[in-house]
Design a protein around this motif. Structure first.
Motif, short mmCIF file in Angstrom:
data_model
loop_
_atom_site.label_atom_id
_atom_site.label_comp_id
_atom_site.label_asym_id
_atom_site.label_seq_id
_atom_site.Cartn_x
_atom_site.Cartn_y
_atom_site.Cartn_z
N GLU A 87 50.94 38.17 57.61
CA GLU A 87 51.92 37.37 56.76
C GLU A 87 52.71 36.70 57.87
N VAL A 88 52.84 36.98 58.99
CA VAL A 88 54.06 36.54 60.14
C VAL A 88 53.61 35.00 60.22
N THR A 89 54.55 33.92 60.08
CA THR A 89 54.29 32.64 60.14
C THR A 89 54.03 32.32 61.81
N ALA A 90 53.43 31.17 62.05
CA ALA A 90 53.08 30.66 63.17
C ALA A 90 54.26 30.36 64.21
N VAL A 91 55.47 29.99 63.48
CA VAL A 91 56.59 29.82 64.29
C VAL A 91 57.13 31.36 64.93
N GLU A 92 56.85 32.27 64.35
CA GLU A 92 57.24 33.57 64.71
C GLU A 92 56.22 34.03 65.70
N GLN A 93 55.08 33.54 65.86
CA GLN A 93 54.00 34.26 66.75
C GLN A 93 54.24 33.79 68.13
N ASN A 94 55.41 34.03 68.82
CA ASN A 94 55.74 33.93 70.19
C ASN A 94 55.18 35.11 70.85
N GLU A 95 55.37 34.92 72.28
CA GLU A 95 54.73 36.14 72.99
C GLU A 95 55.71 37.82 72.80
N GLN A 96 56.70 37.40 72.69
CA GLN A 96 57.68 38.51 72.39
C GLN A 96 57.42 39.40 71.10
N ASN A 97 57.10 38.43 69.94
CA ASN A 97 56.69 39.16 68.81
C ASN A 97 55.28 39.68 68.94
N GLU B 157 53.78 41.13 71.59
CA GLU B 157 53.88 42.33 72.32
C GLU B 157 54.55 43.45 71.55
N LYS B 158 55.54 43.06 70.69
CA LYS B 158 56.21 43.99 69.84
C LYS B 158 55.13 44.35 68.60
N GLU B 159 54.52 43.32 68.16
CA GLU B 159 53.42 43.78 67.13
C GLU B 159 52.16 44.79 67.65
N LEU C 11 52.53 46.84 70.32
CA LEU C 11 53.25 48.21 70.20
C LEU C 11 53.46 48.80 68.88
N GLN C 12 53.58 48.23 67.90
CA GLN C 12 53.58 48.65 66.36
C GLN C 12 52.37 49.34 65.98
N MET C 13 51.37 48.41 66.25
CA MET C 13 49.87 48.65 65.69
C MET C 13 49.36 49.89 66.50
N ASN C 14 49.89 50.05 67.71
CA ASN C 14 49.33 51.20 68.54
C ASN C 14 50.08 52.55 67.94
N GLU C 15 51.37 52.26 67.63
CA GLU C 15 51.99 53.66 67.03
C GLU C 15 51.35 54.11 65.89
N GLY C 16 50.90 52.93 65.17
CA GLY C 16 50.37 53.13 63.77
C GLY C 16 49.20 53.89 63.71
N ARG D 197 51.18 52.99 80.30
CA ARG D 197 51.00 52.26 81.45
C ARG D 197 50.15 51.02 81.34
N ILE D 198 49.54 50.93 80.14
CA ILE D 198 48.55 49.90 79.96
C ILE D 198 49.54 48.60 79.42
N HIS D 199 50.69 49.22 78.67
CA HIS D 199 51.60 48.01 78.44
C HIS D 199 52.34 47.31 79.44
N ARG D 200 52.06 48.16 80.69
CA ARG D 200 52.90 47.42 81.91
C ARG D 200 52.07 46.30 82.07
N TYR D 201 50.90 46.34 82.01
CA TYR D 201 49.91 45.18 82.25
C TYR D 201 49.94 44.13 81.23
N LEU D 202 50.07 44.69 79.80
CA LEU D 202 50.27 43.39 78.72
C LEU D 202 51.57 42.81 78.86
N ASN D 203 52.70 43.31 79.52
CA ASN D 203 53.80 42.75 79.75
C ASN D 203 53.71 41.69 80.84
#
Length: 221
Positions: free
Chosen positions: A120-130, A132-134, A136-141, A165-171
Motif C-alpha cells: 500500500e506504500v505509494t509510488a512517491v514513498e518508494q525511494n531508495e531509502q524506503n 532499503e528500510k522495507e 530490512l523489515q521484511m528480513n526481520e519479519g 554483511r549482505i546489507h553492506r552490499y545492498l547499501n
C-alpha cells in the motif's frame, strides 16, 4: 564488576555499533586503512575501546587485521558474496527445520499481513531509502522470526551477522532492489509453513536465497 568496568563495556558496545554503522553505510569505505588514533580523537575516547570494538567487528567479517600492517575495512568481492550465501543457505535450511514445528500460525499470518500491507506504500514513498528500510523489515519479519523460533542462540548470531554483511552490499548507491520478487518469495515460504509443508518451505527458502544471490551478483558486477 565495578562501575568503571561496566562503563567501559557500555562504551565499547556503543562504539562497536557506531563503527559498524559507518562500515555498513560506506562512510568507512571498503579497503580503507583504519586510523585508530584518529577515531579515538573523533569520539573523544582512548584507543582501548576503539581497538576492542574493531576486533569484535573483525570477528564478524567487517574488519580485516593484517599483522604488522594494521586494521582495514574488509574488502567487498564476488568471492565474499559466494561464501556468504554458501553458508547462509545451509544455516537457513536448518533454521526452517528447527522452527517449523514451533512457529505459531498467528505469527506466520502476521508476516503475511505485513507483506501485503507494504504494497500500500505509494509510488512517491518508494525511494531508495524506503526500499532499503522495507527490505530490512521484511528480513526481520521472516528470517528473524525463523531464527527466534529455531531456539538456537549461536545459529541466530551467525545468520544475523551474515545478513548484516549482505546489507553492506545492498547499501551500495547503485543497487536496485527487486522488492516485488523479494515479497513473493517470502510469501511462498510463509504459505508453505502455514500448510505444514516443511520440505516445500525449505525448497522455497533455497530458491529465495539463490535468487537473492543472483540479484546481488548482477548488481555488484
Amino acid at each position: 564488576m565495578s562501575k568503571k568496568q561496566l562503563s567501559r563495556y557500555v562504551l565499547t558496545d556503543e562504539l562497536y555499533a557506531l563503527l559498524k554503522q559507518q562500515i555498513l553505510s560506506h562512510v568507512m569505505p571498503a579497503g580503507d586503512k583504519i586510523n585508530i588514533d584518529k577515531l579515538a580523537r573523533e569520539f573523544g575516547v582512548s584507543n582501548i575501546p576503539i581497538r576492542e570494538s574493531l576486533f569484535r567487528l573483525a570477528s564478524e567479517g567487517f574488519v580485516t587485521v593484517i599483522p604488522f600492517k594494521g586494521m582495514f575495512v574488509a574488502e567487498m568481492s564476488l568471492k565474499d558474496i559466494d561464501e556468504i550465501f554458501e553458508i547462509r543457505i545451509q544455516l537457513e535450511e536448518l533454521a526452517i527445520r528447527k522452527s517449523a514445528s514451533r512457529i505459531t500460525k498467528a505469527r506466520l499470518q502476521q508476516i503475511l499481513n505485513a507483506l501485503d500491507g507494504s504494497n500500500e506504500v505509494t509510488a512517491v514513498e518508494q525511494n531508495e531509502q524506503n526500499e532499503e528500510k522495507e527490505v530490512l523489515q521484511m528480513n526481520e519479519g521472516l528470517h528473524g522470526t525463523l531464527l527466534i523460533y529455531a531456539d538456537n542462540f549461536n545459529l541466530q548470531q551467525m545468520v544475523s551477522s551474515l545478513i548484516e554483511r549482505i546489507h553492506r552490499y545492498l547499501n551500495l548507491h547503485h543497487y536496485k532492489i527487486d522488492l516485488e520478487a523479494e515479497k513473493e518469495e517470502h510469501r511462498s515460504i510463509v504459505n508453505h509453513l502455514l500448510a505444514d509443508n516443511t520440505e516445500d518451505a525449505v525448497k522455497a527458502m533455497r530458491l529465495h536465497l539463490q535468487n537473492s544471490y543472483e540479484r546481488l551478483v548482477a548488481n555488484f558486477k
